[in-house]
Every structure is written in structure tokens, then in C-alpha cells.
Design a protein around this motif. Structure first.
Motif, PDB file in Angstrom:
ATOM      1  N   SER A  44      34.437  25.711  42.601  1.00 45.65           N
ATOM      2  CA  SER A  44      34.567  24.889  41.401  1.00 45.65           C
ATOM      3  C   SER A  44      35.625  25.442  40.451  1.00 45.65           C
ATOM      4  N   VAL A  45      35.600  26.750  40.193  1.00 49.07           N
ATOM      5  CA  VAL A  45      36.570  27.368  39.286  1.00 49.07           C
ATOM      6  C   VAL A  45      37.986  27.228  39.849  1.00 49.07           C
ATOM      7  N   LEU A  46      38.123  27.406  41.159  1.00 50.72           N
ATOM      8  CA  LEU A  46      39.446  27.331  41.780  1.00 50.72           C
ATOM      9  C   LEU A  46      39.962  25.896  41.886  1.00 50.72           C
ATOM     10  N   GLY A  47      39.045  24.925  41.854  1.00 47.88           N
ATOM     11  CA  GLY A  47      39.469  23.539  42.029  1.00 47.88           C
ATOM     12  C   GLY A  47      39.573  23.148  43.489  1.00 47.88           C
ATOM     13  N   LEU A  48      38.752  23.786  44.317  1.00 45.24           N
ATOM     14  CA  LEU A  48      38.698  23.488  45.749  1.00 45.24           C
ATOM     15  C   LEU A  48      37.341  22.879  46.075  1.00 45.24           C
ATOM     16  N   SER A  49      37.279  22.112  47.145  1.00 40.97           N
ATOM     17  CA  SER A  49      35.977  21.671  47.627  1.00 40.97           C
ATOM     18  C   SER A  49      35.305  22.860  48.319  1.00 40.97           C
TER      19      SER A  49
END
Length: 182
Positions: A44-49
Motif C-alpha cells: 500500500s505504501v509503495l503503491g503496488l498491488s
């Protein structure tokens, strides 16, 4: 896993080592441990699924395609270093992770002002991480090692610097830095 899958995974991890300095599975596990996260929160923090994070960690996928995600990884590494050296509390780290999650990318290096202790003096680990970040933004670890090998016969100290900061672990670079201070 059959031999072809094992070979593809090994190749992906080697590419990750060249591009990011180490396999992403090791890097992400360290961030999870250092920052007290689980995989879902890290994704979530990284912006990945979550599935994409899992594929990167397992070596099913080699490269992070989005430069903003790469920068978020670097920002999380910096934050983990600040938590480790005590300059950022766990509560502050949680708030900073929310800021990192919202970041859209930009400069590869963090602002110099963020690389200081409460007294305003930069910590050794922060200075080392900035040097590592700069070198790794210019070239992949494998290319840095090749350059170091080329320089080694005539400039061994410079070759050592490139190896330690460009492709080594942060702890090795901190020890190198400290050993070269007056």
C-alpha cells in the motif's frame, strides 16, 4: 517449480541485484522488519498491488516499472535508517509512511535537511545512504563493480570506494566511512 522456472527466478534475482543492489525479496523483508509492517501495508505504501509485491519478492518479476515506486522504496530505506538510529520514533515513522505513500516521485536524493540529527549534524548512516543513493541512481551495481574492476589496478582506493558504496551493504559502507575519518 521446474528447472526453467528456477532459472528464470535466479535470473530475475540477479537482475534485481544489478539494478537495486540486492534482490528485492531481501530488501522488502528488511523494510517489513525494520518498519514493523506486513506485506499488505508495504504494498500500500509503495503503491503496488499485493500480488505485484509478491511477484517482485519471489523473483517471478524482476523490475519495478514505475519510477515513483522506486523512489518510495528509497524513501522507506531512508526512513528505516532513521528509525534504526533513533532519530525518528515509531509514531513519526507511521506518519512519514503516509506521506511517502502520497509522494509522486521527483528527486532521487532526499533533501539534505532531512539527513540530520536533532542537533543539525548529519548522521554517518544518513550520509552513507545518500552516497549510496547517488551512485545507484547513476549506474546499476553490476556496472559499478565493472568500473571498480577497471580502476583497481591503477586506483585501488577509488575502486574500493565504488565497490563498497555502489554495490555493498550499508553497514560495510558505514564502517568504511568511519575508518576514513580523521
Amino acid at each position: 517449480m521446474d528447472a526453467a522456472q528456477q532459472e528464470a527466478t535466479a535470473r530475475a534475482r540477479e537482475l534485481q541485484r544489478n539494478w537495486y543492489g540486492e534482490p528485492l525479496g531481501a530488501l522488502f523483508r528488511r523494510l517489513i522488519d525494520d518498519l514493523g509492517l506486513n506485506q499488505a501495508r508495504l504494498a500500500s505504501v509503495l503503491g503496488l498491488s499485493a500480488p505485484m509485491l509478491s511477484q517482485l519478492m519471489s523473483g517471478q518479476r524482476a523490475k519495478i516499472g514505475n519510477p515513483a515506486v522506486v523512489q518510495r522504496v528509497q524513501l522507506l530505506q531512508d526512513l528505516a535508517g532513521q528509525v534504526a538510529d533513533g532519530s525518528v520514533s515509531a509514531g513519526e515513522a507511521s506518519a512519514r509512511m503516509d506521506e511517502i505513500k502520497k509522494s509522486q516521485g521527483g528527486s532521487v536524493l532526499s533533501q539534505t535537511g532531512q539527513a540530520t540529527t536533532g542537533s543539525g549534524a548529519p548522521t554517518v548512516k544518513r550520509v552513507v545512504r545518500e552516497i549510496q543513493s547517488l551512485l545507484r541512481s547513476v549506474a546499476a551495481a553490476g556496472d559499478i563493480i565493472d568500473a571498480a574492476d577497471t580502476l583497481a589496478p591503477t586506483h585501488p582506493e577509488l575502486a574500493e570506494f565504488l565497490r563498497v558504496y555502489g554495490a555493498g551493504r550499508t553497514a560495510e559502507a558505514v564502517a568504511h566511512y568511519e575508518s576514513h575519518q580523521n
